[in-house]
Design a protein around this motif. Structure first.
Motif, short mmCIF file in Angstrom:
data_model
loop_
_atom_site.label_atom_id
_atom_site.label_comp_id
_atom_site.label_asym_id
_atom_site.label_seq_id
_atom_site.Cartn_x
_atom_site.Cartn_y
_atom_site.Cartn_z
N GLY A 64 0.80 -1.10 0.18
CA GLY A 64 0.09 0.02 -0.02
C GLY A 64 0.73 1.40 0.00
O GLY A 64 2.25 1.22 -0.03
N PHE A 65 0.17 2.39 -0.13
CA PHE A 65 1.16 3.53 -0.05
C PHE A 65 0.25 4.70 0.36
O PHE A 65 -1.11 4.81 0.34
N SER A 66 0.72 5.76 0.98
CA SER A 66 0.05 7.12 1.18
C SER A 66 0.72 8.27 0.98
O SER A 66 2.07 8.19 1.55
N GLY A 67 0.54 8.90 0.01
CA GLY A 67 1.47 9.94 -0.61
C GLY A 67 2.75 9.51 -1.06
O GLY A 67 2.74 8.77 -1.79
N ASP A 68 3.80 10.19 -0.47
CA ASP A 68 5.10 9.49 -0.96
C ASP A 68 5.60 8.41 0.12
O ASP A 68 6.78 8.10 0.01
N ARG A 69 4.78 8.03 0.82
CA ARG A 69 5.00 6.81 1.82
C ARG A 69 4.59 5.45 1.25
O ARG A 69 3.52 5.40 0.72
N ILE A 70 5.46 4.51 1.54
CA ILE A 70 5.06 3.15 0.92
C ILE A 70 5.01 2.17 1.97
O ILE A 70 5.56 2.43 3.22
N ARG A 268 -6.40 -11.19 5.29
CA ARG A 268 -7.36 -10.29 6.62
C ARG A 268 -6.08 -9.76 7.38
O ARG A 268 -6.04 -8.19 7.56
N GLU A 269 -4.87 -10.32 7.67
CA GLU A 269 -3.78 -9.73 8.49
C GLU A 269 -3.22 -8.83 7.83
O GLU A 269 -3.20 -7.82 8.28
N ILE A 270 -2.91 -9.12 6.54
CA ILE A 270 -2.24 -7.81 5.69
C ILE A 270 -3.02 -6.78 5.51
O ILE A 270 -2.83 -5.72 5.74
N ALA A 271 -4.44 -6.84 5.06
CA ALA A 271 -5.29 -5.69 4.98
C ALA A 271 -5.69 -4.96 6.24
O ALA A 271 -5.75 -3.71 6.19
N LEU A 272 -5.65 -5.51 7.33
CA LEU A 272 -5.94 -4.79 8.54
C LEU A 272 -4.72 -4.09 8.99
O LEU A 272 -4.72 -2.82 9.45
N ALA A 273 -3.55 -4.68 8.77
CA ALA A 273 -2.28 -4.00 9.12
C ALA A 273 -2.02 -2.80 8.21
O ALA A 273 -1.43 -1.89 8.74
N VAL A 274 -2.37 -2.91 6.95
CA VAL A 274 -2.41 -1.55 6.63
C VAL A 274 -3.42 -0.69 6.81
O VAL A 274 -3.26 0.58 6.01
N GLU A 276 -7.04 -1.04 6.49
CA GLU A 276 -8.30 -1.19 5.69
C GLU A 276 -9.32 -1.62 6.94
O GLU A 276 -9.00 -2.28 7.93
N PRO A 277 -10.41 -0.95 6.95
CA PRO A 277 -11.18 -1.11 8.13
C PRO A 277 -11.99 -2.58 8.16
O PRO A 277 -12.23 -3.25 6.99
N PRO A 285 -13.05 -5.69 3.36
CA PRO A 285 -13.70 -6.12 2.06
C PRO A 285 -12.83 -6.56 0.92
O PRO A 285 -13.26 -7.51 0.00
N SER A 286 -11.51 -6.39 1.06
CA SER A 286 -10.67 -6.61 0.05
C SER A 286 -10.59 -8.34 0.01
O SER A 286 -10.53 -8.95 -1.04
N VAL A 287 -10.93 -8.86 1.12
CA VAL A 287 -10.79 -10.34 1.35
C VAL A 287 -11.70 -11.10 0.53
O VAL A 287 -11.43 -12.00 -0.47
N PHE A 288 -13.03 -10.39 0.25
CA PHE A 288 -14.02 -11.03 -0.68
C PHE A 288 -13.72 -10.66 -2.01
O PHE A 288 -14.30 -11.23 -2.97
#
Ligand SMILES: Nc1ncnc2c1ncn2[C@@H]1O[C@H](COP(=O)(O)OP(=O)(O)OP(=O)(O)O)[C@@H](O)[C@H]1O
Ligand SMILES: [Mg+2]
Length: 463
Positions: A64-70, A268-274, A276-277, A285-288
């Motif tokens: 994932g990224f946010s602005g210039d952070r990855i 789920r572990e990855i999405a939550l760590a980044v 994602e709600p 939601p990305s899991v589905f």
């Protein structure tokens, strides 16, 4: 083409294919599993190396990224990370081995052998993401695949290119059933993805369930529960990629993935760590969205090509069939085999609940006689189950329902048909012939009953 145009086109080609310059950045933060870096430009899905020391670097993927952070997620456990650690973009991210000499081997999620049988000598290397097949170009499911399991062959026939779910709680016999399929199926190649299960189980599966016979024509990709979530995701994708490779070679492949639930949990572990709600039961939601993406890669290839028939195990924790992963899987798969704890507790193996299981492709791949027989078997069994309590307390009056009477008289042979020892194999034709025999056995009571002897019988089946 003019000389100038030729010069320009050759120049632009070399620009296009020149290796990406190694760009580097620095680590600024690590929270839980997520590592934040700045000063480096990478797209989501690309790989980087985190330089822990001059000798040691760990591979990580941009998630994932946010602005210039990855945001990065490491593939291996990471220790001794400090703020300011160098991160270098990798140009050869995600290449995995494929080829015939993968057969008989056990790999980890990044395609490295873990069976101590020496280095792999792959015929080729490829990216993890396979080519998307136009759904209209895919060959329809029209031919059955013999999986060697009588109940499945007879009552839940699976077609080449069909994707099935194997729904069960823990310890109900999933691994044993998958192991039996690897040994008895007529598929030419078997790819097994062992995702997120106990490490002990991996060895057990390879030594006992698969055995030497099964391993010879199999490729196993194993990523146990203590691997990083990214590694577990990669292992699921790698097993699918290897199956795709063999399918593209025109082979009929059986892909067994144990389990799809652990794949969803890794995502789920990855999405939550980044960040994602969480939504349903903590699954973002990305899991589905990821589940269909993985599952859709199995199936038939283009007309005249090979096929991937797949079984994905789905854990129904606490035997809850309404689990969100189970729900989502049920909706996108072409059928499901449900294993029942109650049957397993009675020592009835494989503990397939034929009432709750369905193969959606079955009507298109078998002949009418077989289909009618399978329906008849299921109907008889369901009727018996409905009346079981009455029968057990002695409240059922014989003669009330001919079907229930038939089952009472023939219950041992019906149950014997549904049971199968770990080392027994029942090919498709034999499964069908035995079903005819079971259904055409005249009930013992009927033999003494003149009136009932004249009941019409068609195709060996009672009407
Ligand atoms: N066909 C069979 N015949 C006899 N016993 C069986 C059969 N299938 C399963 N079992 C018994 O059930 C036990 C559990 O099976 P298995 O390990 O396959 O379950 P599982 O669903 O994979 O469990 P887990 O959720 O722990 O991975 C086996 O150790 C074996 O004793
Ligand atoms: Mg198991």
């Amino acid at each position: 083409m003019s000389k100038l145009a030729q010069h320009l086109s050759s120049h632009s080609t070399s620009m296009l294919y020149s290796p990406r310059p190694r760009i580097e950045g620095r680590i600024t933060r690590m929270i839980g599993l997520t590592i934040e870096a700045v000063g480096i430009k990478c797209a989501v899905g690309e790989c980087c190396y985190i330089e822990l020391s001059a000798q040691q670097s760990v591979e990580a993927e941009v998630v994932g990224f946010s602005g210039d952070r990855i945001y990065l997620m490491p593939l291996y456990p990471i220790e001794g990370l400090q703020a300011g650690t160098r991160v270098i973009a990798s140009s050869e991210s995600g290449k995995v081995p494929v080829g015939m000499n993968l057969l008989g081997r056990v790999l980890n999620g990044v395609g490295k052998p873990i069976d101590g049988k020496g280095p792999l000598l792959p015929e080729a290397e490829t990216g993890l993401a396979g080519e998307i097949i136009n759904p209209l170009m895919r060959e329809p499911i029209k031919q059955p695949l013999d999986v060697g399991i009588r109940t499945i062959n007879g009552l839940l026939t699976v077609g080449r290119g069909q994707r099935m779910g194997l729904f069960a709680g823990s310890g109900v016999g999933k691994s044993v059933l998958l192991g039996m399929m690897t040994r008895f199926t007529e598929a030419e190649i078997i790819v097994v993805g062992l995702i997120g299960e106990r490490g002990r189980e991996v060895k057990e599966f390879i030594d006992h369930s698969l055995g030497d016979e099964g391993l010879k024509r199999s490729v196993v990709v194993a990523s146990p529960a203590d691997d990083s979530p990214l590694m577990r995701l990669r292992a699921s994708q790698l097993s699918t990629r290897i199956a795709e490779y063999f399918r593209d070679q025109g082979k009929n492949v059986l892909l067994l993935m144990d389990s799809l639930t652990r794949y969803a949990q890794a995502q789920r572990e990855i999405a939550l760590a980044v960040g994602e709600p969480p939504a349903t039961k903590g699954y973002p939601p990305s899991v589905f969205a990821k589940i269909p993406k993985l599952v859709e890669r199995a199936g038939n290839g283009e007309e005249g090509g090979g096929s991937i028939t797949a079984f994905y195990t789905v854990l129904t924790e606490g035997d809850d069939q309404q689990d969100p992963v189970a729900d989502s899987a049920r909706a996108i798969l072409d059928g499901h085999v449900v294993l029942s704890r109650q049957l397993a507790e009675q020592g009835h193996y494989p503990a397939i609940d034929i009432e709750a299981s369905i193969s959606r492709a079955m009507p298109q791949i078998i002949d009418q006689d077989h289909l009618q027989m399978a329906m008849r078997f299921k109907q008889l069994y369901s009727k018996f189950r409905q009346n079981e309590d009455l029968i057990n307390v002695g409240a059922y009056v014989k003669g009330s329902d001919p079907d229930t009477d038939f089952v009472i008289d023939n219950l041992p042979s019906l149950n014997a048909y549904l049971r199968q020892g770990i080392n027994e194999s029942f090919p498709l034709l034999q499964s069908m012939q035995q079903m005819i025999m079971v259904l055409s056995t005249p009930p013992a009571a009927e033999q003494n009953n003149q009136q009932q002897l004249h009941r019409p019988v068609t195709n060996g089946l009672q009407k």
